[in-house]
Design an enzyme around this catalytic site. Sequence first.
Site, PDB file in Angstrom:
ATOM      1  N   ASP A 175     -20.595 -22.403  -2.339  1.00  0.00           N
ATOM      2  CA  ASP A 175     -19.184 -22.253  -1.994  1.00  0.00           C
ATOM      3  C   ASP A 175     -18.484 -23.615  -1.892  1.00  0.00           C
ATOM      4  O   ASP A 175     -18.237 -24.126  -0.802  1.00  0.00           O
ATOM      5  CB  ASP A 175     -19.060 -21.484  -0.679  1.00  0.00           C
ATOM      6  CG  ASP A 175     -17.668 -20.915  -0.466  1.00  0.00           C
ATOM      7  OD1 ASP A 175     -16.741 -21.342  -1.174  1.00  0.00           O
ATOM      8  OD2 ASP A 175     -17.512 -20.049   0.415  1.00  0.00           O
TER       9      ASP A 175
ATOM     10  N   SER B  33     -13.192 -23.265   7.206  1.00  0.00           N
ATOM     11  CA  SER B  33     -13.766 -23.197   5.864  1.00  0.00           C
ATOM     12  C   SER B  33     -13.523 -24.501   5.125  1.00  0.00           C
ATOM     13  O   SER B  33     -12.394 -24.984   5.041  1.00  0.00           O
ATOM     14  CB  SER B  33     -13.135 -22.044   5.078  1.00  0.00           C
ATOM     15  OG  SER B  33     -13.531 -20.806   5.604  1.00  0.00           O
TER      16      SER B  33
ATOM     17  N   HIS C  43     -13.909 -20.819  -2.019  1.00  0.00           N
ATOM     18  CA  HIS C  43     -12.938 -19.791  -1.630  1.00  0.00           C
ATOM     19  C   HIS C  43     -11.648 -20.405  -1.092  1.00  0.00           C
ATOM     20  O   HIS C  43     -10.606 -19.745  -1.073  1.00  0.00           O
ATOM     21  CB  HIS C  43     -13.553 -18.780  -0.649  1.00  0.00           C
ATOM     22  CG  HIS C  43     -13.729 -19.253   0.758  1.00  0.00           C
ATOM     23  ND1 HIS C  43     -14.923 -19.729   1.250  1.00  0.00           N
ATOM     24  CD2 HIS C  43     -12.872 -19.285   1.802  1.00  0.00           C
ATOM     25  CE1 HIS C  43     -14.803 -20.028   2.527  1.00  0.00           C
ATOM     26  NE2 HIS C  43     -13.552 -19.778   2.886  1.00  0.00           N
TER      27      HIS C  43
END
Length: 695
Positions: free
Chosen positions: A224, A630, A86
Amino acid sequence: MFKKLSIFAAALALTLTPAIADEGMWLLPLLKKMNIGTMQEMGLELSADDIYNINNTSLKDAIVQFGGGCTGELISDKGLLVTNHHCGYSNIQKLSSVEHDYLNNGYWAMNLNEELPCEGLTVTFVESMTDVTKTIEKARKNAEKKGMNADSTVQAAIDGLVAKAVEANPHCDAEVQSFYNNNAYYLIVTKTFKDIRFVGAPPSSIGKFGADTDNWMWPRHTGDFSVFRVYADKDNNPAEYSEDNVPYTPKRHLAISLKGVQEGDYTMIIGFPGTTNRYMAASELEMTRDINNAISIYVRGERQNIIMEDMLADPKVKIQYASKYASSSNGWKKWIGMNESFDKLGIIERKKAEEAEFTDWVNAKENRKAAYGKALEKINTAVAQMSDANYVYRYFMETINQIELLQIASMAIFDAPQERIEAFYKDYSMPTDKKVAERMIEIYKEKVSPEYYLPVFNEYSTEELVDKMYSESCFTSMEKLAAARSNGDTLANDIAAKIISEIQPAILPVVEQISNAYPQYYEGKKEYTAGLLEMKKGEPIYPDANLTMRLTYGSVKPYSPRDAVFYNYYTTLDGVMEKEDPDNWEFVVPAKLKELYEAKDFGRYGMTVDGETKMPVAFISNNDITGGNSGSPIMNSRGELIGLAFDGNWEAMSGDIIFEPELQRCINVDIRYVLFIIDKFGGAGYLLDEMTIVE
């Protein structure tokens, strides 16, 4: 605007010792003084200098700020970098087309020549962080003593520090960042690389498996991750994209461990957390819950429904709006969870109790009353002054400001670069934007007082206005805009341009009302934070996240969110197959992944559970993270990479306000799953030859 500094508060920050090992986003230069003893007691096998050292290589040299809003880490001596899927999503989307749909199908470069340049993408290394609080405070005190403007004097001192640092560090940038609500300052020297190339990523059916439904949830089964490479000039220095550039040789890259994790294992994360608000007053939280969050939840939900309908109907629109939708929905769901947590966990009531304790402590001594006695009053008064205006401004930002026709009109009128305009139209669907615009104008008119309407809202009905905008404006397509320019048309006469000209007079009073409350607000925040630092001496005190490099440490740990419910600390590929739904785009499983699963072809990446081979996918730890983390590396006691942090959990969505040690968990994709997908699924096992892998 700079505020008067508190010497004791800044000094205090250097002497505090942590009491709760799992909580805190700690400054790396202070680990030796504040944290290393506890970290080693928990199992860390490294020294503080192994983690942060400006004279020799250390772990921090392998970690970068990725694209300005995420974290990444170097995993080879040839500039190979891994981050979240992402985090790379918008760059993958820019490179995609209906013919080459890298979002849907994934992509793997099979050699350096197939690596794809990512225009505008940068990664930034931290060279050093130096406490300059005393220098700045000295400048301020001297200015006040001489009757000079303190703020301009402080800014001059900062400019001098930055200039000196840049001169001493070729190819670097520097800035001074404030911490503890302007109670301390650090000079941060960084090096930014601008030639970053896309190496590969799994299809979204792996990298985004579960999409919105599973977002912020545990158990999680998302692969991810995405892979990029940093390029430099022939001297290994930052350079703009060039075919002559070569893979960057980093000072340090992370070794990768295939040993896996067990409950209780020591973990640490280094990254660039974006924003926390753990010094917020209760009045701020009420405004956040009832205005900011509530408005954004409602409006984004309406807008996202329109966009998703068009995305599902047209593959081209799906690619065009994939990144826009993901960015919007991520915050939307987070704020839903945050508001739920506010109520379930009594967050505001707990803040009020903390404020009552603070007030009693302040009132116990006259010198405290003089220093901090008005702090909460200043904050609360400022919040009350800005709340009504903030309501209007939030609705404006989430509705009118999201109409893409007005965005491109503004860009063109104010002479944005042609490549930026072309990039906009590449990802623009006029029919979709028209539907969004009609709903956004309807909502604004329904929710906001007519005194804040644009004049054009009173001239036409919403339907008439939208029809006029999208039938008459030259900004609805690249071709119309080019034709208007070639014909010598005055763009300022366009209907979209006229609407833009009406925005500032309508919204300016709202902005001024908010701005007028800021000086008192910031003054109160600084005093309140300084008071809390003094009151909580001996407790774990760390500054709020502000996109600067931080370390958090903890352990692999399961949790129980409610009665009779227990969540294990890891998930496996079994769960992917259990969630599979071919009729739901969020839970489609690629055929090849099913083949590998059914054959148990997990290579060296599998693990044994009760005598059976399983493929690990994700695990949780109690590390303290937030947005910006992230893609951060989660490492074991030896500093080896064991996974990538990519999410928090639903039950602790108020974690940016208060850390919940029993509930708060960091969700990480297991590095073994990452390598399994690269090697067995993607067929790009050659990349592993670059890596330092510990079996």
